[in-house]
Write a protein that holds these residues in place. Sequence first.
Motif, PDB file in Angstrom:
ATOM      1  N   ALA A  86       8.721   9.968  -4.076  1.00  0.00           N
ATOM      2  CA  ALA A  86       8.044   9.071  -4.599  1.00  0.00           C
ATOM      3  C   ALA A  86       8.520   7.647  -4.561  1.00  0.00           C
ATOM      4  N   VAL A  87       9.765   7.295  -4.432  1.00  0.00           N
ATOM      5  CA  VAL A  87      10.022   5.911  -3.870  1.00  0.00           C
ATOM      6  C   VAL A  87       9.727   5.390  -2.631  1.00  0.00           C
ATOM      7  N   ARG A  88       9.760   6.136  -1.766  1.00  0.00           N
ATOM      8  CA  ARG A  88       9.202   5.737  -0.544  1.00  0.00           C
ATOM      9  C   ARG A  88       7.614   5.701  -0.343  1.00  0.00           C
ATOM     10  N   LYS A  89       6.990   6.759  -1.028  1.00  0.00           N
ATOM     11  CA  LYS A  89       5.453   6.634  -0.965  1.00  0.00           C
ATOM     12  C   LYS A  89       5.061   5.413  -1.592  1.00  0.00           C
ATOM     13  N   ALA A  90       5.688   4.811  -2.869  1.00  0.00           N
ATOM     14  CA  ALA A  90       5.238   3.611  -3.717  1.00  0.00           C
ATOM     15  C   ALA A  90       5.512   2.625  -2.626  1.00  0.00           C
ATOM     16  N   ALA A  91       6.893   2.631  -2.129  1.00  0.00           N
ATOM     17  CA  ALA A  91       6.977   1.397  -1.191  1.00  0.00           C
ATOM     18  C   ALA A  91       5.864   1.124   0.000  1.00  0.00           C
ATOM     19  N   ALA A  92       5.668   2.411   0.666  1.00  0.00           N
ATOM     20  CA  ALA A  92       4.623   2.581   1.620  1.00  0.00           C
ATOM     21  C   ALA A  92       3.377   2.060   1.248  1.00  0.00           C
ATOM     22  N   ALA A  93       2.872   2.415   0.116  1.00  0.00           N
ATOM     23  CA  ALA A  93       1.474   2.159  -0.361  1.00  0.00           C
ATOM     24  C   ALA A  93       1.284   0.625  -0.916  1.00  0.00           C
TER      25      ALA A  93
END
Length: 278
Positions: A20-27
């Motif tokens: 979830a943290v990685r996806k938020a950063a990527a998006a």
Amino acid sequence: MTDDFLDHILAGGTTEVEEAVRKAAAAEITPRFRQLAAHEIVEKNGPHDLVTVADRAAEEHLTASLTALLPGSVVVGEEAVHADPAVYEALQGEAPVWIVDPVDGTRQFVRGESGFCSLVALARRGELLASWTFAPALDEMAVAVRGRGATLNGAPIRSGSPAPGAVLEVATSHPDYTTEDQKQALLGLDIEGVRPRPCGSAGLEYLDVARGVLDATAFSWEYAWDHAAGLLLVTEAGGAHTTVAGEPFRITGGNALPFTAARDAATADRIRTLLRGR
């Protein structure tokens, strides 16, 4: 579901949150890194307190994804509290709390420097349970789980202890964020054998303490989103923290300031003594 998920996290099941943290950063963060327009950067309380469209969008993204992972949980995020200070009171409640700083080190992010990170911690009844520190530009993910240690990119990390007689490297609060009394306290670090310097991203300073490349921090503010993730990371890596009153830092507030986090208890006690002026 709530207790089951908390048990899952405490048993080392942190992958869902990491994703979830990685996806938020990527998006929301990485696409805007070094791409911010002037109108996407706003001063909140002065030139050193900035917020960007990335901060707000990443916090919204994390709020949705984290509460979906843990139904019944709430989020205390830096930007939400700025909009409504009453949100901070959730730290005192019974519900599990995600403590979120979407972009810690916003000044570095705005300048196009790599020294920023996303911070997420999970707490309940004021007790820290797990934390995630993710530096997207450095591709570093540090995770701590209460009682299970700390890792960086999956490998265990330990803070260790400073070498005997070595000069202590200490990251301190920026002068703009200190009262006159706190400035005087921090001046206690200006002695032989200690090398203080202004901090960058608090989250990354904590990570450096946890992996033994920085000896201590000395901070004079207590917003939970800046400290929760890093304090658990340092503790689980073998470090220690204390306020000038000799008490552990409380994420719910009301701490005697400044406070320190250090590679070991002896170093924490030395810094505390210097901050107290005796």
